[in-house]
Design an enzyme around this catalytic site. Structure first.
Site, PDB file in Angstrom:
ATOM      1  N   LEU A 231       0.840  -1.208   0.000  1.00 50.29           N
ATOM      2  CA  LEU A 231       0.000   0.000   0.000  1.00 50.29           C
ATOM      3  C   LEU A 231       0.871   1.252   0.000  1.00 50.29           C
ATOM      4  O   LEU A 231       0.987   1.960   0.988  1.00 50.29           O
ATOM      5  CB  LEU A 231      -0.940  -0.006   1.212  1.00 50.29           C
ATOM      6  CG  LEU A 231      -2.051  -1.046   1.197  1.00 50.29           C
ATOM      7  CD1 LEU A 231      -2.943  -0.897   2.424  1.00 50.29           C
ATOM      8  CD2 LEU A 231      -2.884  -0.963  -0.071  1.00 50.29           C
ATOM      9  N   HIS A 232       1.503   1.524  -1.150  1.00 48.17           N
ATOM     10  CA  HIS A 232       2.255   2.768  -1.296  1.00 48.17           C
ATOM     11  C   HIS A 232       1.279   3.872  -1.697  1.00 48.17           C
ATOM     12  O   HIS A 232       0.062   3.663  -1.655  1.00 48.17           O
ATOM     13  CB  HIS A 232       3.414   2.601  -2.285  1.00 48.17           C
ATOM     14  CG  HIS A 232       2.981   2.316  -3.689  1.00 48.17           C
ATOM     15  ND1 HIS A 232       2.709   3.299  -4.593  1.00 48.17           N
ATOM     16  CD2 HIS A 232       2.762   1.135  -4.330  1.00 48.17           C
ATOM     17  CE1 HIS A 232       2.338   2.756  -5.738  1.00 48.17           C
ATOM     18  NE2 HIS A 232       2.355   1.437  -5.606  1.00 48.17           N
ATOM     19  N   LEU A 233       1.757   5.022  -2.082  1.00 48.57           N
ATOM     20  CA  LEU A 233       0.907   6.206  -2.235  1.00 48.57           C
ATOM     21  C   LEU A 233      -0.273   6.032  -3.197  1.00 48.57           C
ATOM     22  O   LEU A 233      -1.400   6.367  -2.856  1.00 48.57           O
ATOM     23  CB  LEU A 233       1.755   7.409  -2.654  1.00 48.57           C
ATOM     24  CG  LEU A 233       1.021   8.750  -2.658  1.00 48.57           C
ATOM     25  CD1 LEU A 233       0.403   9.037  -1.294  1.00 48.57           C
ATOM     26  CD2 LEU A 233       1.963   9.861  -3.055  1.00 48.57           C
TER      27      LEU A 233
END
Length: 87
Positions: free
Chosen positions: A14-16
């Site tokens: 769950l990166h940006l």
């Protein structure tokens, strides 16, 4: 209150970008939407909260939805995660 576990499939976790998509989906609902990961509770409507959870590929999170549209909110978020959050 309803809850369900789901495994993150995104290769980078769950990166940006996927965190933003997750928050955008969650903000459509009136219910309180959180997820639990490693004994931490994150607000699914806050990008900073989602990013701060440091969820990686293969990690299991548990969504919890509480409110008038909780069933639909849970179904929508689980489907979004299972479909890769736009990746």
């Amino acid at each position: 209150m309803v809850s369900q576990k789901v495994v993150i499939k995104n290769p980078t976790g769950l990166h940006l970008r996927p965190a933003g998509i997750l928050c955008k989906e969650a903000m459509q609902f009136k219910s309180l939407i959180t997820f639990t990961f490693r004994d931490n509770i994150a607000n699914a409507k806050s990008v900073l909260s989602v990013l701060g959870a440091c969820v990686k590929c293969g990690d299991e999170i548990e969504f919890t939805c509480e409110g008038e549209d909780e069933q639909e909110a849970l179904r929508t978020l689980v489907t979004a995660v299972e479909n890769g959050l736009g990746e």
